[in-house]
Enzyme design. Structure first.
Site, PDB file in Angstrom:
ATOM      1  N   GLU A 199       0.352  -2.123   0.656  1.00  0.00           N
ATOM      2  CA  GLU A 199       1.737  -1.946   0.212  1.00  0.00           C
ATOM      3  C   GLU A 199       2.133  -0.480   0.330  1.00  0.00           C
ATOM      4  OE1 GLU A 199       3.685  -1.296  -3.954  1.00  0.00           O
ATOM      5  OE2 GLU A 199       1.865  -2.481  -3.971  1.00  0.00           O
ATOM      6  N   LYS A 218       0.876  -4.392 -13.966  1.00  0.00           N
ATOM      7  CA  LYS A 218       0.952  -3.087 -14.616  1.00  0.00           C
ATOM      8  C   LYS A 218       1.046  -3.249 -16.130  1.00  0.00           C
ATOM      9  CE  LYS A 218       3.634  -2.514 -11.477  1.00  0.00           C
ATOM     10  NZ  LYS A 218       4.886  -2.263 -10.828  1.00  0.00           N
TER      11      LYS A 218
HETATM   12  N1  PSU Z   1       1.596  -0.817  -8.697  1.00  0.00           N
HETATM   13  C1  PSU Z   1       1.403   0.526  -8.687  1.00  0.00           C
HETATM   14  N2  PSU Z   1       2.426   1.315  -8.342  1.00  0.00           N
HETATM   15  C2  PSU Z   1       3.622   0.788  -7.941  1.00  0.00           C
HETATM   16  C3  PSU Z   1       3.813  -0.610  -7.923  1.00  0.00           C
HETATM   17  C4  PSU Z   1       2.771  -1.371  -8.311  1.00  0.00           C
HETATM   18  O1  PSU Z   1       0.320   1.000  -9.000  1.00  0.00           O
HETATM   19  O2  PSU Z   1       4.516   1.556  -7.600  1.00  0.00           O
HETATM   20  C5  PSU Z   1       5.101  -1.206  -7.403  1.00  0.00           C
HETATM   21  C6  PSU Z   1       4.776  -2.446  -6.564  1.00  0.00           C
HETATM   22  O3  PSU Z   1       5.339  -2.227  -5.299  1.00  0.00           O
HETATM   23  C7  PSU Z   1       5.460  -3.580  -7.253  1.00  0.00           C
HETATM   24  C8  PSU Z   1       6.626  -2.856  -7.853  1.00  0.00           C
HETATM   25  O4  PSU Z   1       5.808  -4.592  -6.367  1.00  0.00           O
HETATM   26  O5  PSU Z   1       6.049  -1.660  -8.339  1.00  0.00           O
HETATM   27  C9  PSU Z   1       7.314  -3.641  -8.916  1.00  0.00           C
HETATM   28  O6  PSU Z   1       8.566  -3.069  -9.153  1.00  0.00           O
HETATM   29  P1  PSU Z   1       9.687  -3.927  -9.888  1.00  0.00           P
HETATM   30  O7  PSU Z   1       9.226  -4.007 -11.323  1.00  0.00           O
HETATM   31  O8  PSU Z   1      10.945  -3.124  -9.707  1.00  0.00           O
HETATM   32  O9  PSU Z   1       9.734  -5.260  -9.214  1.00  0.00           O
END
Ligand code: PSU
Ligand code: MN
Length: 313
Positions: A34, A167
């Site tokens: 990613e 997370k």
């Molecule tokens: N995990 C990490 N750092 C990140 C993310 C995940 O360690 O930046 C990112 C991933 O790309 C995940 C996104 O899909 O955060 C989720 O963001 P949101 O809550 O806006 O969907």
């Protein structure tokens, strides 16, 4: 032949690097990576070094890395160094899967989240994807309805995602419940506890535990044999306890981060990068090290699972 010559896709999926295309043709293991974690989850300039390190880690395990991103309106699986530098250089958009069409149509450059990466990787025919932690249900969900698009996309995409759980800034039990409702399978890797991203244990259990990449590949084969629905498989791989963030520090700083986020009225796509950045500053970088340790472990395991999967073919 350069390994970085891009090749047009066969069927409208992302443009593949020559290295990725060749690996796919030959049935060699490939791991999707990613790019949002690089562009929006890690501080510059460390993020570029991490991007390169993760790709090298995949190679050292005998697989080919396919970092996914959109550059100048073109979706790629497998970036060359200049493209990776663009993504790590800042000022690029954060693209969930719903953002892909406008990004392509307007010539935008952006990093892909789990949802967009999983979508594009599956379109390219990749089956294994490694990341840090998934998005999920936010703690203020009852007020904001903020649930990451990652979950719904994974409910309808046949890909195996290696992660350190979701997370810990999120509502972890709420996210696990949504994954159950959506029918997304979860395997604990070497553990019967759901990992807590920065922490080895989120405090929640998992129903299924596996110990070897071959077992994961067997579950993937069984998913295919069942014939549907075309959902993802999550492999929840905990960070080593020796490398986790101190749980007490984690809980204290997270409470501060959530309060600050609320006070400042931060919403939508900005929430996750804000909270992750706050934690890095407030832990003096310790959360960053735990984050990186988790990602490295996931990338290594992803390469091994891709190897076990390729060996079945
Ligand atoms: N995990 C990490 N750092 C990140 C993310 C995940 O360690 O930046 C990112 C991933 O790309 C995940 C996104 O899909 O955060 C989720 O963001 P949101 O809550 O806006 O969907
Ligand atoms: Mn969100």
């Amino acid at each position: 032949m350069s390994q970085h010559t891009a090749t047009a896709p066969l069927s409208g999926g992302p443009v593949l690097s020559e290295e990725v295309r060749e690996a796919l043709t030959r049935g060699k293991p490939v791991v999707a990576l990613e790019s949002t974690i690089l562009a929006h989850g890690l501080p510059r300039p460390r993020n570029l070094a991490v991007g390169l390190e993760l790709e090298a880690l995949v190679r050292s395990e005998g697989a080919v890395p396919a970092t996914v991103a959109v550059v100048d309106g073109v979706a790629y699986a497998g970036l060359d160094k200049a493209q990776l530098e663009r993504i790590a250089g800042g000022d690029v958009r954060k693209l969930g899967h719903r953002d892909l069409a406008p990004a392509l149509a307007t010539g935008a450059t952006g990093a892909t989240t789990v949802s967009a990466t999983a979508f594009l990787a599956a379109r390219a025919g990749l089956r294994v994807f490694a990341t840090g932690g998934l998005g999920g249900v936010h703690r203020e969900w009852a007020q904001t309805q903020d649930e990451s698009a990652d979950l719904a996309l994974l409910a309808r995409t046949r890909i195996t995602v290696v992660c350190a759980g979701v997370k810990s800034i999120l509502d972890v039990p709420g996210t696990l419940q949504r994954l159950e409702t959506l029918g997304v399978g979860v395997l604990g890797y070497g553990t019967d506890r759901f990992p807590g991203f920065y922490l080895a244990d989120s405090g929640e259990p998992v129903d299924w535990t596996v110990h070897r990449p071959e077992e994961v590949a067997a579950v993937m084969a069984a998913q295919d044999a069942l014939g549907g629905p075309e959902s993802a498989l999550l492999v929840a791989n905990p960070v080593a306890e020796a490398e986790q963030l101190d749980p007490e520090l984690h809980d204290r700083v997270l409470a501060e981060a959530l309060a600050e986020c609320r006070e400042r009225g931060i919403t939508g796509q900005a929430v996750t990068p804000f909270l992750l950045g706050f934690l890095v500053r407030a832990t003096g970088g310790a959360s960053l090290e735990a984050n990186l340790a988790a990602v490295r472990g996931n990338v290594r395991l992803g390469a091994r699972i891709a190897g076990a999967w390729a060996a079945r073919a």
